[in-house]
Design an enzyme around this catalytic site. Structure first.
Site, PDB file in Angstrom:
ATOM      1  N   ASP A   1       1.091  -1.340   0.102  1.00  8.51           N
ATOM      2  CA  ASP A   1       0.255  -0.076  -0.021  1.00  8.51           C
ATOM      3  C   ASP A   1       0.969   1.192   0.767  1.00  8.51           C
ATOM      4  O   ASP A   1       1.875   1.158   0.158  1.00  8.51           O
ATOM      5  CB  ASP A   1      -1.141  -0.215   1.303  1.00  8.51           C
ATOM      6  CG  ASP A   1      -1.902   0.372   0.810  1.00  8.51           C
ATOM      7  OD1 ASP A   1      -2.907   1.170   0.003  1.00  8.51           O
ATOM      8  OD2 ASP A   1      -3.367   1.015   2.282  1.00  8.51           O
TER       9      ASP A   1
ATOM     10  N   ASN B   1     -11.168  -2.811  -5.867  1.00  5.66           N
ATOM     11  CA  ASN B   1     -10.176  -2.007  -6.960  1.00  5.66           C
ATOM     12  C   ASN B   1     -10.445  -1.393  -8.354  1.00  5.66           C
ATOM     13  O   ASN B   1     -10.227  -0.360  -8.643  1.00  5.66           O
ATOM     14  CB  ASN B   1      -8.719  -2.387  -6.888  1.00  5.66           C
ATOM     15  CG  ASN B   1      -7.679  -2.743  -5.595  1.00  5.66           C
ATOM     16  OD1 ASN B   1      -7.075  -2.990  -5.432  1.00  5.66           O
ATOM     17  ND2 ASN B   1      -8.651  -1.070  -4.264  1.00  5.66           N
TER      18      ASN B   1
ATOM     19  N   SER C   1      -8.327  -5.031   4.548  1.00  2.00           N
ATOM     20  CA  SER C   1      -9.216  -4.734   3.283  1.00  2.00           C
ATOM     21  C   SER C   1      -9.745  -5.675   2.883  1.00  2.00           C
ATOM     22  O   SER C   1      -8.700  -5.560   1.538  1.00  2.00           O
ATOM     23  CB  SER C   1      -8.030  -3.339   2.151  1.00  2.00           C
ATOM     24  OG  SER C   1      -7.773  -2.336   2.732  1.00  2.00           O
TER      25      SER C   1
HETATM   26  C1  IPE Z   1      -5.597  -3.016  -0.199  1.00  2.00           C
HETATM   27  O1  IPE Z   1      -5.287  -1.164  -1.348  1.00  2.00           O
HETATM   28  C2  IPE Z   1      -5.418  -3.847  -1.945  1.00  2.00           C
HETATM   29  C3  IPE Z   1      -4.403  -3.570  -2.715  1.00  2.00           C
HETATM   30  C4  IPE Z   1      -2.962  -3.711  -1.079  1.00  2.00           C
HETATM   31  C5  IPE Z   1      -4.573  -4.623  -3.974  1.00  2.00           C
HETATM   32  P1  IPE Z   1      -6.468  -0.128  -0.686  1.00  2.00           P
HETATM   33  O2  IPE Z   1      -5.521   0.666  -1.004  1.00  2.00           O
HETATM   34  O3  IPE Z   1      -7.114  -0.685  -2.453  1.00  2.00           O
HETATM   35  O4  IPE Z   1      -7.586  -0.498   0.743  1.00  2.00           O
HETATM   36  P2  IPE Z   1      -8.157   0.527   0.722  1.00  2.00           P
HETATM   37  O5  IPE Z   1      -9.028   0.581   0.332  1.00  2.00           O
HETATM   38  O6  IPE Z   1      -7.352   1.545   1.419  1.00  2.00           O
HETATM   39  O7  IPE Z   1      -8.601   0.048   1.945  1.00  2.00           O
HETATM   40  C1  IPE Z   2      -1.347   0.063  -3.532  1.00  2.00           C
HETATM   41  O1  IPE Z   2      -1.730   1.558  -3.346  1.00  2.00           O
HETATM   42  C2  IPE Z   2      -1.667  -0.509  -4.825  1.00  2.00           C
HETATM   43  C3  IPE Z   2      -2.777  -1.119  -5.629  1.00  2.00           C
HETATM   44  C4  IPE Z   2      -4.192  -0.769  -4.111  1.00  2.00           C
HETATM   45  C5  IPE Z   2      -3.147  -1.844  -6.220  1.00  2.00           C
HETATM   46  P1  IPE Z   2      -2.918   3.067  -3.781  1.00  2.00           P
HETATM   47  O2  IPE Z   2      -2.670   2.828  -5.115  1.00  2.00           O
HETATM   48  O3  IPE Z   2      -3.478   2.250  -3.028  1.00  2.00           O
HETATM   49  O4  IPE Z   2      -1.961   3.686  -2.734  1.00  2.00           O
HETATM   50  P2  IPE Z   2      -2.515   4.454  -1.492  1.00  2.00           P
HETATM   51  O5  IPE Z   2      -3.051   3.800  -0.934  1.00  2.00           O
HETATM   52  O6  IPE Z   2      -3.447   6.011  -2.512  1.00  2.00           O
HETATM   53  O7  IPE Z   2      -1.118   5.596  -1.413  1.00  2.00           O
HETATM   54 MG    MG Z   3      -4.774   2.108  -0.969  1.00  2.00          MG
END
Ligand code: IPE
Ligand code: IPE
Ligand code: MG
Length: 244
Positions: free
Chosen positions: A23, A71, A199
């Protein structure tokens, strides 16, 4: 090897299975005034680094949460970019992974991914299926609740077809119908970037996992950070409900 150790890790007690919620790519990019996609690109580099270190330390299974069932709610442009990064990663990396005896697997419903991704994934999984080294398990279009629901449907069908006796259903029946049935439950779950939630990741499997949260964004996570997580893990007391 010792020279590459930042922490005093007992190599005989490394986790068998590390599951990582990668993340913070977006926040990493934002802090650099870059588009979110630049964060995802940098995140792919971290995958290379972390996998290399896991192999070196003899971690058998590494599950990476790459795309959740939630996502899809992101802007189409970002979803498309993530899918492109996935297929590019596979195209560029699979030969080397195979060379290094890595076995690539996936969990989640990959049939809903763009056909290019499905094709590259299926090729990679097939090519590496007999490899005996590290298992890189990609969670793609994965959701823990969906996986449990799917397991339930399969079990009910098997009961109806008289393949399973209702009285014989136990916790193993459920574990054995999940997409993670072939790998042990994670010993350690790492989540980067400060968020302390699952998540929808591996809900059933994490019953007795150790959790490690760090404020470091995924693109900044490296060998040293991984070792720090392992060091912390090795200093935990896993009791599994028992006493010493
Ligand atoms: C969890 O991260 C999913 C992945 C890392 C693929 P998200 O960034 O989507 O989760 P939330 O929305 O903050 O809970
Ligand atoms: C994790 O990074 C990657 C995926 C969920 C695919 P994020 O895209 O969730 O990054 P933040 O949480 O917005 O910083
Ligand atoms: Mg994220």
């Amino acid at each position: 090897m010792k020279n590459d150790m930042f922490y005093d890790i007992d190599l005989n007690r490394v986790p068998q299975h590390i599951a990582i919620i990668m993340d913070g790519n977006g926040r990493w990019a934002k802090s650099r005034f870059l588009p979110r996609v630049a964060g995802h690109k940098a995140g792919v580099e971290t995958i290379r680094t972390v996998l290399r270190e896991c192999k070196r330390l003899n971690v058998k299974h590494v599950t990476l949460y790459a795309f959740s069932t939630e996502n899809w709610k992101r802007p189409k442009m970002e979803v498309d970019a993530l899918m492109n990064l996935l297929s590019t990663y596979l195209i560029n990396e699979v030969a080397a992974l195979h060379e290094e005896n890595v076995k690539l697997t996936s969990i989640g419903d990959i049939s809903e991914l763009p056909s290019k991704c499905v094709m590259e994934l299926e090729k990679a999984i097939k090519l590496t299926e007999n490899n005996t080294g590290c298992n890189l398990n990609l969670a793609l279009n994965y959701g823990g609740r969906r996986d449990i629901k799917d397991a339930l449907v399969k079990i009910i069908k098997d009961v109806k077809d008289n393949k399973i006796n209702l009285d014989k259903i136990d916790e193993n029946t459920i574990s054995n119908h999940l997409s993670t049935k072939d790998i042990p439950d994670p010993d350690l779950v790492i989540r980067t970037s400060g968020e302390e939630r699952l998540s929808n990741f591996l809900l059933w499997e994490v019953a007795y996992s150790e959790f490690y949260f760090t404020n470091v964004h995924w693109p900044d996570f490296d060998e040293k950070e991984l070792q720090k997580a392992l060091f912390t893990y090795q200093n935990r007391d896993r009791r599994f409900g028992s006493i010493k």
